[in-house]
Design an enzyme around this catalytic site. Structure first.
Site, PDB file in Angstrom:
ATOM      1  CB  THR A  42      -0.915   0.001   1.252  1.00  0.00           C
ATOM      2  OG1 THR A  42      -1.748  -1.146   1.198  1.00  0.00           O
ATOM      3  CG2 THR A  42      -1.779   1.251   1.298  1.00  0.00           C
ATOM      4  CB  CYS A  43       3.798   2.215   2.034  1.00  0.00           C
ATOM      5  SG  CYS A  43       4.995   3.531   2.143  1.00  0.00           S
ATOM      6  CB  CYS A  48       3.271   6.662   2.569  1.00  0.00           C
ATOM      7  SG  CYS A  48       2.691   5.414   3.696  1.00  0.00           S
ATOM      8  NE  ARG A 204     -14.198   9.317  16.676  1.00  0.00           N
ATOM      9  CZ  ARG A 204     -15.202  10.098  17.099  1.00  0.00           C
ATOM     10  NH1 ARG A 204     -15.203  10.591  18.323  1.00  0.00           N
ATOM     11  NH2 ARG A 204     -16.216  10.380  16.308  1.00  0.00           N
ATOM     12  N   GLY A 260     -11.666   4.344   6.714  1.00  0.00           N
ATOM     13  CA  GLY A 260     -10.881   3.350   7.428  1.00  0.00           C
ATOM     14  C   GLY A 260     -10.481   2.178   6.555  1.00  0.00           C
ATOM     15  CD  GLU A 439      13.028  31.740  17.322  1.00  0.00           C
ATOM     16  OE1 GLU A 439      13.931  32.092  18.088  1.00  0.00           O
ATOM     17  OE2 GLU A 439      12.707  32.393  16.304  1.00  0.00           O
TER      18      GLU A 439
HETATM   19  P1  NDP Z   1      -8.849   6.395   9.952  1.00  0.00           P
HETATM   20  O1  NDP Z   1      -9.142   5.275  10.863  1.00  0.00           O
HETATM   21  O2  NDP Z   1      -7.742   7.323  10.252  1.00  0.00           O
HETATM   22  O3  NDP Z   1     -10.165   7.268   9.765  1.00  0.00           O
HETATM   23  C1  NDP Z   1     -11.383   6.688   9.383  1.00  0.00           C
HETATM   24  C2  NDP Z   1     -12.434   7.773   9.381  1.00  0.00           C
HETATM   25  O4  NDP Z   1     -13.646   7.246   8.863  1.00  0.00           O
HETATM   26  C3  NDP Z   1     -12.719   8.294  10.786  1.00  0.00           C
HETATM   27  O5  NDP Z   1     -12.875   9.669  10.727  1.00  0.00           O
HETATM   28  C4  NDP Z   1     -14.035   7.589  11.127  1.00  0.00           C
HETATM   29  O6  NDP Z   1     -14.848   8.335  11.994  1.00  0.00           O
HETATM   30  C5  NDP Z   1     -14.695   7.533   9.784  1.00  0.00           C
HETATM   31  N1  NDP Z   1     -15.679   6.440   9.716  1.00  0.00           N
HETATM   32  C6  NDP Z   1     -15.487   5.151  10.053  1.00  0.00           C
HETATM   33  N2  NDP Z   1     -16.620   4.453   9.874  1.00  0.00           N
HETATM   34  C7  NDP Z   1     -17.540   5.321   9.420  1.00  0.00           C
HETATM   35  C8  NDP Z   1     -18.903   5.192   9.066  1.00  0.00           C
HETATM   36  N3  NDP Z   1     -19.554   4.024   9.141  1.00  0.00           N
HETATM   37  N4  NDP Z   1     -19.558   6.299   8.655  1.00  0.00           N
HETATM   38  C9  NDP Z   1     -18.910   7.499   8.604  1.00  0.00           C
HETATM   39  N5  NDP Z   1     -17.622   7.670   8.918  1.00  0.00           N
HETATM   40  C10 NDP Z   1     -16.937   6.590   9.327  1.00  0.00           C
HETATM   41  O7  NDP Z   1      -8.684   5.692   8.532  1.00  0.00           O
HETATM   42  P2  NDP Z   1      -8.129   6.214   7.154  1.00  0.00           P
HETATM   43  O8  NDP Z   1      -8.907   5.459   6.151  1.00  0.00           O
HETATM   44  O9  NDP Z   1      -8.096   7.683   7.079  1.00  0.00           O
HETATM   45  O10 NDP Z   1      -6.633   5.686   7.189  1.00  0.00           O
HETATM   46  C11 NDP Z   1      -6.347   4.329   7.517  1.00  0.00           C
HETATM   47  C12 NDP Z   1      -5.051   4.222   8.259  1.00  0.00           C
HETATM   48  O11 NDP Z   1      -3.984   4.383   7.363  1.00  0.00           O
HETATM   49  C13 NDP Z   1      -4.830   5.310   9.321  1.00  0.00           C
HETATM   50  O12 NDP Z   1      -5.398   4.989  10.545  1.00  0.00           O
HETATM   51  C14 NDP Z   1      -3.335   5.380   9.401  1.00  0.00           C
HETATM   52  O13 NDP Z   1      -2.904   4.420  10.324  1.00  0.00           O
HETATM   53  C15 NDP Z   1      -2.903   5.025   7.997  1.00  0.00           C
HETATM   54  N6  NDP Z   1      -2.522   6.243   7.254  1.00  0.00           N
HETATM   55  C16 NDP Z   1      -1.439   6.951   7.668  1.00  0.00           C
HETATM   56  C17 NDP Z   1      -1.079   8.098   7.009  1.00  0.00           C
HETATM   57  C18 NDP Z   1       0.094   8.876   7.490  1.00  0.00           C
HETATM   58  O14 NDP Z   1       0.911   8.340   8.223  1.00  0.00           O
HETATM   59  N7  NDP Z   1       0.219  10.139   7.115  1.00  0.00           N
HETATM   60  C19 NDP Z   1      -1.801   8.578   5.841  1.00  0.00           C
HETATM   61  C20 NDP Z   1      -2.937   7.776   5.524  1.00  0.00           C
HETATM   62  C21 NDP Z   1      -3.274   6.662   6.205  1.00  0.00           C
HETATM   63  P3  NDP Z   1     -14.683   8.299  13.593  1.00  0.00           P
HETATM   64  O15 NDP Z   1     -13.451   9.070  13.890  1.00  0.00           O
HETATM   65  O16 NDP Z   1     -15.923   8.957  14.065  1.00  0.00           O
HETATM   66  O17 NDP Z   1     -14.601   6.854  13.968  1.00  0.00           O
END
Ligand code: NDP
Length: 450
Positions: A42-43, A48, A204, A260, A439
């Protein structure tokens, strides 16, 4: 002693898998790896690396605007998505080749096919049963889209990297890493962008002050809809209509669901062995990354501990070293720095204020909101924020949070300091570099009144 075809059979040539292969092979193990999709996981392919390339493209938008306050003038400036995509694809192909050659150069046998586990030491690959003393599962995760009427019209972060053209308007669902990063990217590349998130503030799990601050900053450059969710998507010819819980309706050319990722454990043959999974489908492992089936290990996103590339790399390395050398390294999940590449960037290491309190720390809080010197002339309405969480008893800095351009570059160094036990007094006696944002970290003297 039982004879096996391989000492280690790795399933998945992403970050964790390739690292484990390389280290195990360098320690003399006979290693094979199966990869059915793309080298680097994926990365490298849909995460990423291409995301950061898109993020650079988005930053030029802001930088060019900012440059006008410094006297630069230009005409007919335009952005060419096809060019960016073509150059990105070329770079990703180059990286795929590098990952493949890491495996070849280390004498790892590569199967470009799907592997299925058939027993504690057996793997079915290309219609052949092969055996291995140890099996390492490093298959990663996959984007997950919730089911709701019309959710089939939403795309995931997998597809976003291969768009032939950009939509005029995009709606992004979610408030995590991927949602805020792509909202920042698309809003700079000429798409009218709406970010819809069910929570009160974005991101979150991050510190509450930082969440509030970044939500305000992000809301300045795009249409941010908090505390609402997508109820339905309908398709009318090439346009999508998005109905929100709030009753509002939005028209757009594309909906990105960034809701997610889930561990990619289906159809792997786990039912043939004693490997256990959690409710979310993640593979359960002990502190040594060993599953309930003693010969089978797992690392990376598929164990769903901390879904970050550098964590998978560290875990893969630890498994290889502990299986094939006398060294048994430990994995520490403490003080893992992480960055979100939204605009402005956000980076953090250590505990949030709430986590520190929940863990029983009595804390002092230092915060600063800063307008960068650059923006005095650029005129950009963008602020930066720093927050330190300090343990009152030991004086150690146990949480450090930053919203600023290049926040990840700054916070990596502070992660080293924090892992070395840096105290607030250490920060205070450090001379700053002037004039920089960094700083501020060593000049904050007034704690927040409790
Ligand atoms: P995250 O878990 O970060 O975020 C998922 C988002 O989807 C949350 O805001 C969540 O809301 C929301 N969500 C989940 N279920 C529902 C639903 N049924 N209805 C509406 N909203 C929903 O996942 P991402 O997909 O953004 O990224 C996956 C992972 O990949 C990250 O956790 C991270 O570990 C990694 N990643 C890292 C990056 C980096 O290092 N820069 C960049 C991209 C990804 P709620 O908060 O309310 O649960």
């Amino acid at each position: 002693m039982e004879d096996f075809d391989y000492d280690l059979f790795v399933i998945g040539a992403g970050s964790g898998g390739v690292r484990a292969c390389r280290i195990a092979a360098s320690l003399g193990a006979k290693v094979a790896v199966a990869e059915e999709r793309y080298f680097g996981g994926t990365c490298v392919n849909v995460g990423c690396v291409p995301k950061k390339l898109f993020s650079y493209a988005a930053h030029y938008h802001d930088d060019l605007q900012d440059s006008m306050g410094f006297g630069w003038q230009f005409d007919n400036l335009r952005f060419d998505w096809a060019k960016l995509k073509e150059n990105k694809d070329t770079e990703i192909s180059r990286l795929n080749g590098i990952y493949k050659s890491i495996l070849d150069n280390n004498g790892v046998t590569v199967f470009e096919a799907r592997a299925r586990i058939k027993g504690p030491h057996e793997i079915l690959i290309e219609n052949k049963l092969v055996t291995a003393k140890y099996i390492l599962i490093a298959v990663g995760g996959w984007p997950w889209i919730p089911e709701f009427p019309g959710s089939e019209h939403a795309i995931s972060s997998n597809e976003i990297f291969s768009l032939q053209q950009l939509p005029d308007e995009i709606v992004i669902m979610g408030g995590g890493y991927i949602a805020v990063e792509f909202a920042s990217i698309f809003s700079r590349l000429g798409c009218k962008t709406t970010l819809v998130y069910r929570g009160e503030q974005l991101l979150r799990g991050f510190d509450h002050d930082i969440r509030h601050f970044i939500s305000t900053e992000i809301g300045k450059s795009l249409n941010l809809k908090l505390e609402t969710d997508i109820k339905e998507i309908t398709k009318q010819s090439n346009q999508l209509r998005v109905s929100l819980n709030s009753g509002e309706e939005l028209g757009c050319g594309m909906v990105l669901s960034a809701t997610g990722r889930r561990p990619l454990t289906s159809d792997l043959g786990l039912d043939t062995v004693a490997v256990e999974t959690t409710e979310s489908g993640a593979i359960r492992v002990n502190d040594d990354f060993q599953t309930a089936e003693p010969s089978i290990y797992a690392v990376g996103d598929v164990i769903d501990r901390v879904a970050l590339t550098p964590v998978a790399l560290a875990e893969g390395q630890i498994v290889a070293r502990s299986l094939f050398s006398a060294v048994k390294p430990d994995m520490s999940y403490q003080n893992i720095a992480t960055a979100v590449f939204c605009h402005p960037n956000l980076a953090t290491v250590g505990l949030t204020e709430t986590e520190a309190e929940t863990q029983g720390y009595d804390v002092d809080i230092y915060t600063a909101t800063v307008k960068l010197l650059k923006h005095t002339l650029s005129g950009r309405d963008e602020a930066s924020m720093i927050k330190l969480v300090v343990d009152r008893v030991s004086d150690r800095v146990i949480g450090l949070h930053l919203v600023s351009p290049d926040a990840g570059e700054l916070v990596q160094g502070f992660a080293v300091a924090m892992n070395s036990g840096a105290t607030k007094a250490d920060f205070d006696r450090t001379i700053g570099i002037h004039p920089t944002l960094a700083e501020e970290f060593v000049t904050m003297r007034t704690k927040r009144e409790s």
